[in-house]
Design a protein around this motif. Structure first.
Motif, mmCIF file in Angstrom:
data_model
loop_
_atom_site.group_PDB
_atom_site.id
_atom_site.type_symbol
_atom_site.label_atom_id
_atom_site.label_comp_id
_atom_site.label_asym_id
_atom_site.label_seq_id
_atom_site.Cartn_x
_atom_site.Cartn_y
_atom_site.Cartn_z
ATOM 1 N N GLY A 154 5.225 -5.162 6.994
ATOM 2 C CA GLY A 154 5.576 -6.424 6.714
ATOM 3 C C GLY A 154 5.555 -7.042 5.484
ATOM 4 N N ASP A 155 6.003 -8.221 5.020
ATOM 5 C CA ASP A 155 6.246 -8.710 3.794
ATOM 6 C C ASP A 155 5.001 -9.536 3.537
ATOM 7 N N ILE A 156 4.056 -9.345 2.568
ATOM 8 C CA ILE A 156 3.075 -10.157 2.193
ATOM 9 C C ILE A 156 3.261 -11.561 1.971
ATOM 10 N N THR A 157 4.539 -11.859 1.509
ATOM 11 C CA THR A 157 4.554 -13.122 1.361
ATOM 12 C C THR A 157 5.060 -14.136 2.524
ATOM 13 N N ALA B 286 0.475 -1.228 0.011
ATOM 14 C CA ALA B 286 -0.179 -0.013 -0.053
ATOM 15 C C ALA B 286 0.798 1.388 0.077
ATOM 16 N N ALA B 287 1.908 1.270 0.328
ATOM 17 C CA ALA B 287 2.976 2.379 0.478
ATOM 18 C C ALA B 287 3.071 3.182 -0.949
ATOM 19 N N PRO B 288 3.132 4.378 -0.998
ATOM 20 C CA PRO B 288 3.198 5.394 0.009
ATOM 21 C C PRO B 288 1.769 5.624 0.699
ATOM 22 N N GLY B 289 0.912 5.175 0.034
ATOM 23 C CA GLY B 289 -0.671 5.243 0.628
ATOM 24 C C GLY B 289 -1.681 5.891 -0.346
ATOM 25 N N SER B 290 -1.581 6.108 -1.633
ATOM 26 C CA SER B 290 -2.524 6.894 -2.502
ATOM 27 C C SER B 290 -3.860 5.981 -2.531
ATOM 28 N N TRP B 291 -3.607 4.729 -2.747
ATOM 29 C CA TRP B 291 -4.860 3.760 -2.933
ATOM 30 C C TRP B 291 -5.359 3.677 -1.353
ATOM 31 N N SER B 292 -4.819 3.711 -0.304
ATOM 32 C CA SER B 292 -5.354 3.745 1.075
ATOM 33 C C SER B 292 -5.926 5.076 1.376
ATOM 34 N N SER C 270 -4.443 -5.162 -4.477
ATOM 35 C CA SER C 270 -2.974 -5.245 -4.393
ATOM 36 C C SER C 270 -2.171 -4.396 -5.530
ATOM 37 N N ASP C 271 -1.610 -3.571 -5.009
ATOM 38 C CA ASP C 271 -0.547 -2.881 -6.111
ATOM 39 C C ASP C 271 0.957 -3.378 -6.220
ATOM 40 N N GLY C 272 1.101 -4.310 -5.680
ATOM 41 C CA GLY C 272 2.570 -4.731 -5.519
ATOM 42 C C GLY C 272 3.357 -4.849 -6.498
ATOM 43 N N VAL D 150 -1.134 -2.991 4.143
ATOM 44 C CA VAL D 150 0.165 -3.361 4.699
ATOM 45 C C VAL D 150 0.958 -3.268 3.485
ATOM 46 N N ASP D 151 2.353 -2.759 4.145
ATOM 47 C CA ASP D 151 3.455 -2.807 3.161
ATOM 48 C C ASP D 151 4.777 -3.170 3.797
ATOM 49 N N LEU D 152 5.897 -3.299 2.845
ATOM 50 C CA LEU D 152 7.115 -3.605 3.674
ATOM 51 C C LEU D 152 7.623 -2.204 4.155
HETATM 52 C C1 LIG Z 1 3.719 0.859 -6.618
HETATM 53 S S1 LIG Z 1 3.986 0.628 -4.959
HETATM 54 C C2 LIG Z 1 2.268 0.662 -4.311
HETATM 55 C C3 LIG Z 1 1.767 2.117 -4.493
HETATM 56 C C4 LIG Z 1 0.279 2.097 -3.615
HETATM 57 N N1 LIG Z 1 -0.587 1.436 -4.021
HETATM 58 C C5 LIG Z 1 -0.209 3.860 -3.557
HETATM 59 O O1 LIG Z 1 -1.212 4.120 -4.162
HETATM 60 O O2 LIG Z 1 0.624 4.666 -2.774
HETATM 61 C C6 LIG Z 1 4.437 -1.108 -4.860
HETATM 62 C C7 LIG Z 1 4.546 -1.173 -3.339
HETATM 63 O O3 LIG Z 1 4.651 -2.672 -3.144
HETATM 64 C C8 LIG Z 1 5.413 -2.808 -1.898
HETATM 65 N N2 LIG Z 1 5.910 -4.273 -1.845
HETATM 66 C C9 LIG Z 1 6.799 -4.978 -2.853
HETATM 67 N N3 LIG Z 1 6.803 -6.036 -2.406
HETATM 68 C C10 LIG Z 1 6.205 -6.245 -1.143
HETATM 69 C C11 LIG Z 1 5.994 -7.382 -0.101
HETATM 70 N N4 LIG Z 1 6.802 -8.716 -0.673
HETATM 71 N N5 LIG Z 1 5.330 -7.400 0.832
HETATM 72 C C12 LIG Z 1 4.593 -5.964 1.050
HETATM 73 N N6 LIG Z 1 4.876 -5.041 0.209
HETATM 74 C C13 LIG Z 1 5.634 -5.017 -0.786
HETATM 75 C C14 LIG Z 1 6.613 -1.864 -1.947
HETATM 76 O O4 LIG Z 1 7.136 -1.501 -0.798
HETATM 77 C C15 LIG Z 1 6.047 -0.873 -2.700
HETATM 78 O O5 LIG Z 1 5.570 0.269 -1.606
#
Ligand SMILES: C[S@@+](CC[C@H](N)C(=O)[O-])C[C@H]1O[C@@H](n2cnc3c(N)ncnc32)[C@H](O)[C@@H]1O
Length: 277
Positions: free
Chosen positions: A96-99, A50-56, A121-123, A80-82
């Motif tokens: 945390g790590d979603i995997t 989710a980081a930096p958080g625009s979808w949230s 999920s925008d991962g 959730v995000d790393l």
């Molecule tokens: C394109 S950004 C997401 C942008 C977010 N949707 C927004 O609107 O701000 C991709 C995100 O995937 C996260 N990410 C990559 N692998 C991850 C993992 N294994 N677990 C959690 N987050 C992960 C990265 O830290 C990064 O913040």
């Protein structure tokens, strides 16, 4: 052209700054919602990667704030995000790590007896430039997201995930079709045509008969190159999946650079009206 100047000429980047979105990605979710009404009837939502958080922020503005303003029960929205994320009103944030099983369990714990209506999920991994490696990590993220989906999503719920349209993408569609009666590929107008990024919109969740979420967990834990390209080989058959371009198609073009506004009094701009929100 330098990076900063290129960003400023990107209309979605500029509009995101003006409208207070943390990233231009907000428009991708808004445009997918325009086409699929993701938020209609949605209450509990999971925002993965989710980081930096625009979808949230979109979830907060579209679901949380209206519920509060109208005196309704607030929705549960877990992001959730790393990476750490600055707070957003109404969003429960996990780092945390979603995997990893620990993070997945933490997310799942929030929805015990209270299933989610929508998982997004925008991962995206940090691209290594090694094509197979990048595809492998992206596939792992989708499998991790799907594992969480199978634990938290209510029957009939919706899952949206970023995908990169590579060699094995049609197999992924087939695998998703095992879990959802409708799978569509969406390409929002704000996602550059030059990018192979798209989004799968998976509607009407229904797990296959005899399926247990632990099946996916063990795949994720033992994922090898062969699982990557053929994760559920005996079940999946190739499928044709509808493609939907979304957002105002005569509107702002994410691949074009637009002139910066002139200094001085406000000018009438000869551009289409902005319809990202
Ligand atoms: C394109 S950004 C997401 C942008 C977010 N949707 C927004 O609107 O701000 C991709 C995100 O995937 C996260 N990410 C990559 N692998 C991850 C993992 N294994 N677990 C959690 N987050 C992960 C990265 O830290 C990064 O913040």
């Amino acid at each position: 052209m330098g990076r900063a100047s290129k960003d400023k000429r990107d209309i979605y980047y500029r509009k995101a700054k003006e409208e207070g979105w943390r990233a231009r990605s907000a428009y991708k979710l808004l445009q997918i919602d325009e086409a699929f009404s993701l938020f209609a009837g949605a209450h509990h939502v999971v925002d993965l990667c989710a980081a930096p958080g625009s979808w949230s922020q979109v979830l907060s503005r579209k679901l949380y704030l209206p519920a509060i303003q109208n005196g309704r029960n607030p929705p549960k929205i877990v992001a959730v995000d790393l990476q750490p994320m600055a707070p957003i009103e109404g969003i429960i944030q996990l780092q945390g790590d979603i995997t990893s099983e620990v993070t997945a369990q933490e997310v799942i714990g929030h929805f015990d007896g209270n299933p989610a209506d929508l998982v997004i999920s925008d991962g995206a991994p940090d691209v290594t430039g090694l094509h197979d490696m990048d595809e492998y990590i992206q596939a792992q993220l989708i499998l991790a997201a799907l594992t969480i989906v199978t634990h938290v999503l209510k029957p009939g719920g919706t899952f949206v995930a970023k995908v990169f349209r590579g060699r094995e993408i049609s197999l992924l569609y087939s695998q998703l079709k095992l879990f959802f009666s409708m799978v569509t590929i969406a390409k929002p107008k704000s996602s550059r045509n030059s990018s192979i990024e798209s989004f799968v919109v998976c509607q009407n969740y229904r797990a296959p008969a005899g399926f247990h979420p632990a099946h996916l967990r063990s795949l994720l834990d033992n994922m090898t190159a062969s699982y990557l390209t053929h994760p559920l080989p005996t079940l999946a058959q190739r499928q044709l999946v509808p493609f939907v371009a979304c957002g105002d198609l005569s509107g702002w073009d994410a691949d074009r650079s637009y002139d910066l506004p002139q200094e001085g009094p406000a000018q009438e701009e000869s551009r289409p009206p902005f319809t990202g929100s």
